[in-house]
Design a protein around this motif. Structure first.
Motif, mmCIF file in Angstrom:
data_model
loop_
_atom_site.group_PDB
_atom_site.id
_atom_site.type_symbol
_atom_site.label_atom_id
_atom_site.label_comp_id
_atom_site.label_asym_id
_atom_site.label_seq_id
_atom_site.Cartn_x
_atom_site.Cartn_y
_atom_site.Cartn_z
ATOM 1 N N GLU A 55 -2.043 -0.453 7.159
ATOM 2 C CA GLU A 55 -3.046 -0.304 6.242
ATOM 3 C C GLU A 55 -2.284 0.191 4.958
ATOM 4 O OE1 GLU A 55 -7.335 2.190 5.728
ATOM 5 O OE2 GLU A 55 -5.917 2.504 7.717
ATOM 6 N N ARG A 67 -3.002 -1.929 1.555
ATOM 7 C CA ARG A 67 -3.776 -1.367 0.379
ATOM 8 C C ARG A 67 -3.075 -0.939 -0.965
ATOM 9 N NH1 ARG A 67 -8.345 2.636 2.476
ATOM 10 N NH2 ARG A 67 -8.463 2.651 0.412
ATOM 11 N N LYS A 68 -1.567 -0.745 -0.554
ATOM 12 C CA LYS A 68 -0.897 -0.002 -1.603
ATOM 13 C C LYS A 68 0.533 -0.541 -1.486
ATOM 14 C CE LYS A 68 -3.179 4.382 -1.742
ATOM 15 N NZ LYS A 68 -3.214 5.946 -1.700
ATOM 16 N N LYS A 103 -1.170 0.390 -5.277
ATOM 17 C CA LYS A 103 -2.642 0.118 -5.275
ATOM 18 C C LYS A 103 -2.898 -0.632 -6.538
ATOM 19 C CE LYS A 103 -6.672 2.962 -5.139
ATOM 20 N NZ LYS A 103 -7.364 4.412 -5.171
ATOM 21 N N GLY A 143 -12.203 -6.282 -1.672
ATOM 22 C CA GLY A 143 -11.065 -5.626 -1.904
ATOM 23 C C GLY A 143 -10.920 -4.988 -3.017
ATOM 24 N N TRP A 186 -11.546 -0.886 -3.641
ATOM 25 C CA TRP A 186 -10.648 0.164 -3.057
ATOM 26 C C TRP A 186 -9.468 0.312 -4.135
ATOM 27 C CZ3 TRP A 186 -11.631 -2.876 1.352
ATOM 28 C CH2 TRP A 186 -12.378 -2.178 2.434
ATOM 29 N N SER A 187 -9.386 -0.546 -5.252
ATOM 30 C CA SER A 187 -8.503 -0.249 -6.354
ATOM 31 C C SER A 187 -9.348 0.194 -7.719
ATOM 32 C CB SER A 187 -7.774 -1.625 -6.729
ATOM 33 O OG SER A 187 -6.888 -2.078 -5.387
#
Length: 362
Positions: free
Chosen positions: A137, A141-142, A150, A217, A220-221
């Motif tokens: 994860e 994500r990063k 990110k 998505g 989340w950023s």
């Protein structure tokens, strides 16, 4: 013999954008999408990979669950002096499942502790950075690069939306005959044609869900949907009383459940207990156990309701197991698109390269 119509300036521009944006972000998207495909089945795979963490070795046939406070004390002995931040009561608790404890810290700094609720023994400890799905994860994500990663994945999502839109424009057929060619794969064709079909046909069928994954998505950023204001109750209480433990036991621990219940514990900065069940959240006073706020789905703002759907829509869990399976297959197609697209571009580039040997002997 009819001359082929030259593509318009607009088509050339769209083709150039599709090609070069794809070449720039293609590798990042392959890695992010591949990790996302694995994460689609995190809930199903994690208990299989870490069975001792999730399930009790013995005592699973008794209903005599030990007090939750006793289990917390056992977990603290293996937390390496880190604060226990969360307690997870799985849907299998009471049917052979352990009580799970998570320490404070960033994603790769947390320890995960599985405690047998029938005898209080710590059955398994997953140390920081050792949980496959936590690591996956963080990568998804990063890219394991913190804030920079990110930002990169956020830019990648936006860029891929542009790739999907330009791809649809390039795919769009002029007539019904071409439409038939571009909606099915010619399995008996050459390798070159098969690669083109996989890219064009696979791309158009997967475009709607890939677009949805990218759009969700991005949340989340970038803070597109802001949640309600920061939660502040000013209780000045940072420890759970026996009364609150009793309430948590009666309301959540000892009751059967259809989904996981996560209990967030107070700390030096946090003066409340929060309980999360699906899209519902409840906030309690650590000492008096009084309900401070009912933030169940029906009672939160529309903005927060929309935000609560972002992860289920991103992972496919909003549509159940079949939805997750479809998302998994579509994600695999998404992983293949930069590869098949690069193959098409490289083949054309190789074809256009002049044969210097023939020119030399002419």
């Amino acid at each position: 013999m009819k001359k082929k119509n030259k593509p318009s300036f607009f088509k050339k521009l769209v083709s150039t954008v599709h090609l070069w944006v794809g070449l720039v972000v293609g590798l990042v998207f392959v890695l992010v999408a591949a990790s996302g495909a694995v994460l689609s089945f995190e809930d199903e795979l994690e208990p299989v990979i870490y069975p001792e963490f999730y399930f009790a070795k013995d005592g699973s046939n008794t209903n005599a669950l030990l007090p939750i406070k006793n289990l917390l004390e056992s977990a603290k002995q293996h937390s390496e002096d880190k604060k226990i931040a969360r307690i997870v009561l799985t849907k299998d608790l009471g049917k052979g499942g352990n009580v799970l404890f998570v320490t404070a810290g960033s994603r790769l700094e947390r320890s995960f502790i599985g405690v047998n609720p029938y005898n209080g023994k710590v059955q398994n400890v997953i140390k920081p950075g050792r949980n496959l799905f936590t690591w996956m994860e963080e990568f998804h994500r990063k890219l394991i690069m913190g804030k920079i990663g990110k930002t990169i994945t956020g830019i990648c999502c936006i860029a891929y939306i542009l790739i999907i839109l330009t791809g649809i424009i390039l795919w769009w057929p002029k007539n019904k005959n071409i439409l038939k060619q571009r909606t099915k794969i010619k399995w008996d064709a050459s390798a070159k044609r098969l690669n083109w079909d996989f890219h064009a046909v696979g791309g158009i069928y997967s475009a709607p869900l890939l677009m949805l994954m990218c759009l969700t998505g991005i949340t989340w950023s970038y803070p597109i949907f802001k949640s309600d204001d920061d939660i502040k109750f000013n209780t000045n209480s940072h420890k759970i009383s026996a009364q609150t433990y009793e309430m948590l036991s009666q309301e959540y621990y000892l009751k059967a459940r259809n989904e996981n219940v996560t209990i967030g514990l107070p700390d030096k900065k946090k003066d409340y207990v929060n309980v999360s069940i699906g899209k519902d959240d409840f906030y309690y006073h650590p000492e008096t156990s009084a309900l401070l706020r009912d933030a169940s789905y029906e009672k939160i703002s529309i903005n927060s309701q929309i935000k609560s759907w972002m992860k289920p829509l991103h992972t496919g869990s909003a549509f159940g197991f079949i939805g997750k399976l479809i998302y998994f297959l579509v994600t695999l197609i998404g992983v293949s698109l930069p590869i098949t697209g690069f193959t098409i571009w490289f083949g054309k580039k190789k074809k256009k390269k002049p044969n210097t040997y023939k020119k030399a002997i002419a």
